[in-house]
Design a protein around this motif. Structure first.
Motif, PDB file in Angstrom:
ATOM      1  N   GLY A 156      -1.876   2.654   1.708  1.00 47.63           N
ATOM      2  CA  GLY A 156      -0.840   3.273   1.997  1.00 47.63           C
ATOM      3  C   GLY A 156      -0.732   3.756   3.906  1.00 47.63           C
ATOM      4  O   GLY A 156      -0.136   3.209   4.224  1.00 47.63           O
ATOM      5  N   ALA A 157      -2.007   4.003   4.435  1.00 46.45           N
ATOM      6  CA  ALA A 157      -2.069   4.321   5.698  1.00 46.45           C
ATOM      7  C   ALA A 157      -1.989   2.685   6.312  1.00 46.45           C
ATOM      8  O   ALA A 157      -0.993   2.343   7.114  1.00 46.45           O
ATOM      9  CB  ALA A 157      -3.149   4.288   6.075  1.00 46.45           C
ATOM     10  N   ARG A 158      -2.555   1.665   5.877  1.00 46.70           N
ATOM     11  CA  ARG A 158      -2.371   0.241   6.871  1.00 46.70           C
ATOM     12  C   ARG A 158      -0.804  -0.063   6.290  1.00 46.70           C
ATOM     13  O   ARG A 158      -0.063  -0.501   7.591  1.00 46.70           O
ATOM     14  CB  ARG A 158      -3.462  -0.524   5.722  1.00 46.70           C
ATOM     15  CG  ARG A 158      -3.357  -2.508   6.940  1.00 46.70           C
ATOM     16  CD  ARG A 158      -3.998  -2.538   6.532  1.00 46.70           C
ATOM     17  NE  ARG A 158      -4.179  -3.832   7.171  1.00 46.70           N
ATOM     18  CZ  ARG A 158      -5.352  -5.200   6.644  1.00 46.70           C
ATOM     19  NH1 ARG A 158      -6.610  -4.267   6.330  1.00 46.70           N
ATOM     20  NH2 ARG A 158      -5.127  -6.131   7.891  1.00 46.70           N
ATOM     21  N   TRP A 159      -0.139   0.167   5.084  1.00 47.76           N
ATOM     22  CA  TRP A 159       1.133  -0.056   5.148  1.00 47.76           C
ATOM     23  C   TRP A 159       2.417   0.488   5.966  1.00 47.76           C
ATOM     24  O   TRP A 159       2.788  -0.150   6.468  1.00 47.76           O
ATOM     25  CB  TRP A 159       1.666  -0.214   3.528  1.00 47.76           C
ATOM     26  CG  TRP A 159       2.861  -0.477   2.789  1.00 47.76           C
ATOM     27  CD1 TRP A 159       3.681  -1.951   3.120  1.00 47.76           C
ATOM     28  CD2 TRP A 159       4.133   0.400   2.291  1.00 47.76           C
ATOM     29  NE1 TRP A 159       4.782  -2.050   3.632  1.00 47.76           N
ATOM     30  CE2 TRP A 159       5.343  -1.077   2.249  1.00 47.76           C
ATOM     31  CE3 TRP A 159       3.965   1.160   1.905  1.00 47.76           C
ATOM     32  CZ2 TRP A 159       6.219  -0.263   1.773  1.00 47.76           C
ATOM     33  CZ3 TRP A 159       5.232   1.768   1.435  1.00 47.76           C
ATOM     34  CH2 TRP A 159       6.146   1.394   0.653  1.00 47.76           C
ATOM     35  N   ARG A 160       2.226   1.899   5.747  1.00 45.28           N
ATOM     36  CA  ARG A 160       2.898   2.466   6.856  1.00 45.28           C
ATOM     37  C   ARG A 160       2.646   2.092   8.652  1.00 45.28           C
ATOM     38  O   ARG A 160       3.463   2.910   9.608  1.00 45.28           O
ATOM     39  CB  ARG A 160       2.574   3.873   6.405  1.00 45.28           C
ATOM     40  CG  ARG A 160       3.672   4.216   4.966  1.00 45.28           C
ATOM     41  CD  ARG A 160       3.377   6.019   5.073  1.00 45.28           C
ATOM     42  NE  ARG A 160       3.816   6.001   3.399  1.00 45.28           N
ATOM     43  CZ  ARG A 160       4.010   6.297   2.169  1.00 45.28           C
ATOM     44  NH1 ARG A 160       2.064   6.825   2.281  1.00 45.28           N
ATOM     45  NH2 ARG A 160       4.253   6.317   1.854  1.00 45.28           N
ATOM     46  N   ALA A 161       1.474   2.075   8.921  1.00 41.66           N
ATOM     47  CA  ALA A 161       1.052   1.579  10.082  1.00 41.66           C
ATOM     48  C   ALA A 161       1.978   0.592  10.693  1.00 41.66           C
ATOM     49  O   ALA A 161       1.800   0.087  11.827  1.00 41.66           O
ATOM     50  CB  ALA A 161      -0.443   1.354  10.198  1.00 41.66           C
ATOM     51  N   ALA A 162       1.472  -0.907   9.507  1.00 44.11           N
ATOM     52  CA  ALA A 162       2.456  -1.904  10.228  1.00 44.11           C
ATOM     53  C   ALA A 162       3.990  -1.140  10.530  1.00 44.11           C
ATOM     54  O   ALA A 162       4.688  -2.209  10.858  1.00 44.11           O
ATOM     55  CB  ALA A 162       2.519  -2.368   8.756  1.00 44.11           C
TER      56      ALA A 162
END
Length: 346
Positions: A9-15
């Motif tokens: 989730g954190a990486r996906w939302r950062a993108a």
């Protein structure tokens, strides 16, 4: 047991955040299967991003979008008065109401504009221009008149894949006249920036789906559960079609045609290499040796037979260590055609 899309989730939302920062005014596209995540998940993400508008593909997607997203909803398929009337006559219900004030309709002809305004005189509209994509739209010379007739909120342009769109969009800006917002698809952030420099009085908003939701491929992975494993002797027959197998193991995994496994769109085969690959894959299919998208024991085994609706039978070669029932294995799938049983955002 299920086919599950696991998301960091954190990486996906950062993108997502990076895409919004690089392209101010971006309009997220939420359509079809929700790019593998499901439309409801993406409505929530669009709310988190605090965008003021999303774009959906069809009128059938409108009710869910209005319920799940708090801002405006642009319908990218053109309003067709005859289609709405025919569906209403056949079902006594029709497509979703055109009365909601958050809806923005796409118009390409005067007859459809008149039909929409007859149903809702306050309907909000944008006019689609006919680009080199050649799908649908009004010729550039007619776009301005349609915008004026419907008190339109702007112009929408759907461009082919690739780059080099600035000049084509510029021709529409110059032909339409006046100061209009332009909603553009398949443009890069650099192209939008160039348009803003060329026409500073206009607002340009990029409609983005794939490059927003699927920007960081390392942020998500499809995984399948192993449902059964059994040894195979050379010549053993399995499956609906009772095809003889090589020695090894039969591995039954979750995920089949209902999930989009092995369902592909026609390949463009634009280069000599891609045409050679298409020919080779066709020959392998003819002799029932199609490689599966599942990775088991470091290899991508072939299908023992075509996938079933909700599971697949894999022929794991002799010498490769078989998995255990309950293990998960990664699946390489095109998310725009994937329908997982569950989405887990971690």
């Amino acid at each position: 047991m299920a086919l599950t899309l696991h998301v960091d989730g954190a990486r996906w939302r950062a993108a997502q955040d990076a895409a919004i920062a690089a392209n101010p005014g971006l309009v997220p596209v939420v359509k079809g299967n929700g790019y593998g995540f499901g439309r409801e998940v993406l409505y929530a993400e669009a709310n988190r991003l605090r965008v003021t508008m999303i774009a959906v593909g069809t009128y059938a997607e409108v009710p869910g979008a209005l319920a799940g997203f708090s801002g405006d909803v642009l319908v990218m398929e053109p309003f067709r008065a005859a289609i709405h009337a025919a569906i209403h006559a056949a079902t006594q219900a029709g497509l979703p109401s055109v009365d909601d004030g958050r809806l923005v309709h796409t118009i390409t002809t005067r007859v459809d504009l008149d039909g929409l305004l007859a149903a809702n005189p306050a309907a909000r509209t944008v006019v689609e221009g006919l680009t080199s994509m050649g799908r649908f739209g009004a010729p550039a010379a007619r776009v301005g008149d349609l915008v004026a007739a419907g008190r339109g909120e702007g112009v929408t342009l759907h461009l082919p894949l690739g780059s080099g769109h600035v000049d084509e969009i510029s021709r529409f800006v110059e032909a339409v006249g006046g100061i209009r917002p332009f909603f553009v698809s398949h443009t890069t952030a650099d192209e939008v920036a160039a348009l803003r420099r060329r026409f500073p009085e206009h607002r340009f908003a990029a409609r983005v789906g794939t490059d927003l939701w699927l920007a960081d491929r390392a942020a998500y992975e499809m995984r399948s559960h192993v449902l059964d494993v059994r040894p195979l002797a050379k010549g053993d027959r399995v499956g609906y079609r009772q095809r003889p197998q090589a020695a090894g193991h039969l591995v039954v995994v979750s995920g089949g045609t209902s999930h989009g496994v092995a369902m592909e769109s026609p390949a463009s085969a634009a280069t000599a290499r891609s045409r050679a690959i298409a020919v080779a894959e066709g020959m392998l299919e003819a002799v029932h040796r199609v490689r599966s998208p599942f990775t088991v024991g470091g290899t991508m085994p072939r299908f023992a037979e075509p996938p079933h609706m909700q599971c697949s039978l894999l022929a794991l070669p002799d010498g490769v260590a078989p998995p255990s029932v309950g293990d998960t294995v990664p699946v390489r799938m095109r998310l725009t055609t994937a329908y997982p049983d569950a989405v887990v955002i971690e």
